[in-house]
Design a protein around this motif. Structure first.
Motif, PDB file in Angstrom:
ATOM      1  N   THR A 146      47.591  38.645  48.812  1.00 42.88           N
ATOM      2  CA  THR A 146      46.165  39.009  48.629  1.00 42.88           C
ATOM      3  C   THR A 146      45.328  38.814  49.685  1.00 42.88           C
ATOM      4  O   THR A 146      45.599  38.316  50.637  1.00 42.88           O
ATOM      5  CB  THR A 146      45.600  38.131  47.300  1.00 42.88           C
ATOM      6  N   ASP A 147      44.061  39.668  49.696  1.00 38.01           N
ATOM      7  CA  ASP A 147      43.297  39.401  50.833  1.00 38.01           C
ATOM      8  C   ASP A 147      41.901  38.779  50.144  1.00 38.01           C
ATOM      9  O   ASP A 147      41.139  38.754  50.971  1.00 38.01           O
ATOM     10  CB  ASP A 147      42.961  41.062  51.072  1.00 38.01           C
ATOM     11  N   ARG A 148      42.194  38.350  49.082  1.00 35.63           N
ATOM     12  CA  ARG A 148      41.047  37.587  48.476  1.00 35.63           C
ATOM     13  C   ARG A 148      41.272  36.006  48.651  1.00 35.63           C
ATOM     14  O   ARG A 148      42.383  35.702  48.702  1.00 35.63           O
ATOM     15  CB  ARG A 148      40.613  37.751  46.995  1.00 35.63           C
ATOM     16  N   GLU A 149      40.262  35.120  48.377  1.00 40.22           N
ATOM     17  CA  GLU A 149      40.375  33.691  48.328  1.00 40.22           C
ATOM     18  C   GLU A 149      40.522  33.464  47.047  1.00 40.22           C
ATOM     19  O   GLU A 149      39.484  33.534  46.035  1.00 40.22           O
ATOM     20  CB  GLU A 149      39.141  33.344  48.855  1.00 40.22           C
ATOM     21  N   THR A 150      41.577  33.389  46.311  1.00 39.96           N
ATOM     22  CA  THR A 150      42.047  32.885  45.010  1.00 39.96           C
ATOM     23  C   THR A 150      43.049  32.042  44.802  1.00 39.96           C
ATOM     24  O   THR A 150      43.900  31.948  45.738  1.00 39.96           O
ATOM     25  CB  THR A 150      42.139  34.227  44.176  1.00 39.96           C
ATOM     26  N   GLU A 151      43.066  31.310  43.805  1.00 43.82           N
ATOM     27  CA  GLU A 151      44.217  30.299  43.484  1.00 43.82           C
ATOM     28  C   GLU A 151      45.124  30.807  42.615  1.00 43.82           C
ATOM     29  O   GLU A 151      45.982  30.410  42.134  1.00 43.82           O
ATOM     30  CB  GLU A 151      43.609  29.017  43.120  1.00 43.82           C
ATOM     31  N   TYR A 152      44.611  32.114  41.966  1.00 47.46           N
ATOM     32  CA  TYR A 152      45.437  32.606  40.655  1.00 47.46           C
ATOM     33  C   TYR A 152      45.757  33.998  41.029  1.00 47.46           C
ATOM     34  O   TYR A 152      44.833  34.920  41.294  1.00 47.46           O
ATOM     35  CB  TYR A 152      44.554  32.471  39.325  1.00 47.46           C
ATOM     36  N   CYS A 153      46.867  34.524  40.317  1.00 40.90           N
ATOM     37  CA  CYS A 153      47.278  35.993  40.498  1.00 40.90           C
ATOM     38  C   CYS A 153      46.410  36.781  39.513  1.00 40.90           C
ATOM     39  O   CYS A 153      45.689  36.198  38.690  1.00 40.90           O
ATOM     40  CB  CYS A 153      48.772  36.072  40.154  1.00 40.90           C
ATOM     41  N   PHE A 154      46.620  38.012  39.630  1.00 39.07           N
ATOM     42  CA  PHE A 154      45.525  38.769  38.882  1.00 39.07           C
ATOM     43  C   PHE A 154      45.844  38.724  37.595  1.00 39.07           C
ATOM     44  O   PHE A 154      45.021  38.602  36.668  1.00 39.07           O
ATOM     45  CB  PHE A 154      46.053  40.120  39.349  1.00 39.07           C
ATOM     46  N   SER A 155      47.189  38.418  36.916  1.00 45.90           N
ATOM     47  CA  SER A 155      47.386  38.386  35.411  1.00 45.90           C
ATOM     48  C   SER A 155      47.010  37.018  34.892  1.00 45.90           C
ATOM     49  O   SER A 155      46.392  37.156  33.803  1.00 45.90           O
ATOM     50  CB  SER A 155      48.824  38.106  35.461  1.00 45.90           C
ATOM     51  N   CYS A 156      46.829  36.067  35.680  1.00 51.30           N
ATOM     52  CA  CYS A 156      46.422  34.646  35.351  1.00 51.30           C
ATOM     53  C   CYS A 156      44.799  34.534  35.585  1.00 51.30           C
ATOM     54  O   CYS A 156      44.208  33.665  34.570  1.00 51.30           O
ATOM     55  CB  CYS A 156      47.091  33.638  35.962  1.00 51.30           C
ATOM     56  N   GLU A 157      44.278  35.125  36.356  1.00 52.88           N
ATOM     57  CA  GLU A 157      42.827  35.030  36.616  1.00 52.88           C
ATOM     58  C   GLU A 157      42.127  35.141  35.293  1.00 52.88           C
ATOM     59  O   GLU A 157      41.238  34.084  34.998  1.00 52.88           O
ATOM     60  CB  GLU A 157      42.382  35.990  37.613  1.00 52.88           C
ATOM     61  N   ASP A 158      42.208  36.016  34.632  1.00 50.07           N
ATOM     62  CA  ASP A 158      41.622  36.243  33.288  1.00 50.07           C
ATOM     63  C   ASP A 158      41.707  35.045  32.295  1.00 50.07           C
ATOM     64  O   ASP A 158      40.704  34.643  31.632  1.00 50.07           O
ATOM     65  CB  ASP A 158      41.800  37.618  32.405  1.00 50.07           C
ATOM     66  N   LYS A 159      42.965  34.864  31.995  1.00 53.48           N
ATOM     67  CA  LYS A 159      43.387  33.646  31.360  1.00 53.48           C
ATOM     68  C   LYS A 159      42.670  32.359  31.550  1.00 53.48           C
ATOM     69  O   LYS A 159      42.256  31.659  30.804  1.00 53.48           O
ATOM     70  CB  LYS A 159      45.008  33.401  31.226  1.00 53.48           C
ATOM     71  N   VAL A 160      42.496  32.123  32.823  1.00 55.76           N
ATOM     72  CA  VAL A 160      41.956  30.963  33.345  1.00 55.76           C
ATOM     73  C   VAL A 160      40.335  30.789  33.161  1.00 55.76           C
ATOM     74  O   VAL A 160      40.013  29.614  33.039  1.00 55.76           O
ATOM     75  CB  VAL A 160      42.328  30.663  34.882  1.00 55.76           C
ATOM     76  N   ARG A 161      39.882  31.970  33.549  1.00 60.33           N
ATOM     77  CA  ARG A 161      38.487  32.224  33.367  1.00 60.33           C
ATOM     78  C   ARG A 161      38.003  32.036  31.924  1.00 60.33           C
ATOM     79  O   ARG A 161      37.013  32.005  31.441  1.00 60.33           O
ATOM     80  CB  ARG A 161      37.945  33.402  33.989  1.00 60.33           C
ATOM     81  N   LYS A 162      38.748  33.091  30.751  1.00 59.42           N
ATOM     82  CA  LYS A 162      38.591  33.094  29.846  1.00 59.42           C
ATOM     83  C   LYS A 162      39.560  32.445  28.826  1.00 59.42           C
ATOM     84  O   LYS A 162      40.328  33.359  28.312  1.00 59.42           O
ATOM     85  CB  LYS A 162      38.301  34.554  29.535  1.00 59.42           C
ATOM     86  N   PRO A 163      39.695  31.268  28.930  1.00 63.91           N
ATOM     87  CA  PRO A 163      40.763  30.781  28.006  1.00 63.91           C
ATOM     88  C   PRO A 163      40.815  30.959  26.662  1.00 63.91           C
ATOM     89  O   PRO A 163      42.113  30.756  25.992  1.00 63.91           O
ATOM     90  CB  PRO A 163      40.539  29.064  28.102  1.00 63.91           C
ATOM     91  N   PHE A 164      40.034  31.453  25.875  1.00 69.40           N
ATOM     92  CA  PHE A 164      39.952  31.569  24.348  1.00 69.40           C
ATOM     93  C   PHE A 164      40.153  33.171  24.178  1.00 69.40           C
ATOM     94  O   PHE A 164      39.893  33.554  23.092  1.00 69.40           O
ATOM     95  CB  PHE A 164      38.726  31.095  23.842  1.00 69.40           C
ATOM     96  N   HIS A 165      40.348  34.000  25.146  1.00 71.84           N
ATOM     97  CA  HIS A 165      40.791  35.352  24.835  1.00 71.84           C
ATOM     98  C   HIS A 165      41.958  36.064  25.001  1.00 71.84           C
ATOM     99  O   HIS A 165      42.641  35.094  25.904  1.00 71.84           O
ATOM    100  CB  HIS A 165      39.576  36.366  25.830  1.00 71.84           C
TER     101      HIS A 165
END
Ligand code: SF4
Ligand code: SF4
Length: 115
Positions: free
Chosen positions: A96-115
């Motif tokens: 990635t070229d971004r500063e992130t700890e999570y892959c694209f697939s998991c990013e949404d899950k981590v940020r929106k755990p109830f969706h």
């Protein structure tokens, strides 16, 4: 090369779905590829990371191709910004070229755990 113009082409005549293994689909952490009719297809080209060609290197059928990097100076420059990250959720390694700890697939899950 502008954002969104770097993504693979799958030559479906060559793709045999890794005989059910779908290596590229399983590998890509950015949701770029999916399985349709037993073959890999591109469903999210904007998710592809400029300069990454990891899925092509693991394809046993040489079915994945990219535009020429030599003809894409911005990709060549940007490649030096890519770094390897191990996803803190699923454990996949991705570029990635971004500063992130999570892959694209998991990013949404981590940020929106109830969706
Ligand atoms: S790695 Fe190659 S052969 Fe396997 S599913 Fe992907 S494109 Fe098809
Ligand atoms: S593995 Fe890399 S090059 Fe292949 S589709 Fe995913 S982000 Fe793009």
């Amino acid at each position: 090369m502008s954002k969104g113009s770097w993504f693979p082409t799958i030559f479906s005549d060559n793709c045999d779905g890794c005989k059910g293994g779908y290596k590229c689909v399983a590998y890509c952490p950015n949701g770029v590829l999916e399985i349709r009719d037993d073959k890999a297809v591109i469903v999210n080209p904007l998710g592809c990371i400029d300069g990454c060609s990891a899925c092509a290197s693991i394809c046993p059928k040489d079915a994945i191709r990219f535009p020429s990097k030599e003809a894409s100076p911005s990709v060549t420059t940007k490649k030096s910004l890519l770094h390897r990250v191990v996803c803190g959720e699923c454990g996949k390694t991705f570029l990635t070229d971004r500063e992130t700890e999570y892959c694209f697939s998991c990013e949404d899950k981590v940020r929106k755990p109830f969706h």
